[in-house]
Design a protein around this motif. Structure first.
Motif: not given
Length: 88
Positions: A39-59, A62-70
């Motif tokens: 029930g939570v809609p899809a969302r997109t973060s704002g632009a961030a430093k790429k290392v911060d975005a990468f770390r956020n994607a990993i977190k 892991n929480t949602m138990k989903l794969a990361i694609v690039v």
């Protein structure tokens, strides 16, 4: 130790966390696209430093138990994060 592998895609995936490299041509920036769930809609973060975005994607992955694609400019990928591949 085995290196992480990340699939390179051409568009945002509905069933994975999508790390978008170099949005708007900025090689030092990235965005994270998160699919909707429970029930939570899809969302997109704002632009961030790429290392911060990468770390956020990993977190989030892991929480949602989903794969990361690039997605995006392959030249912005940091090889320290793992191997980037395109399926055949």
């Amino acid at each position: 130790m085995r290196r992480n592998r990340f699939e390179r895609v051409d568009e945002v995936q509905e069933d994975a966390i999508t790390l978008e490299l170099a949005p708007d041509g900025d090689m030092e920036q990235a965005r994270v696209h998160v699919p909707g769930a429970d029930g939570v809609p899809a969302r997109t973060s704002g632009a961030a430093k790429k290392v911060d975005a990468f770390r956020n994607a990993i977190k989030i992955a892991n929480t949602m138990k989903l794969a990361i694609v690039v997605m995006g400019d392959e030249g912005a990928w940091d090889s320290e994060w793992g191997d980037l591949y395109t399926p055949v």
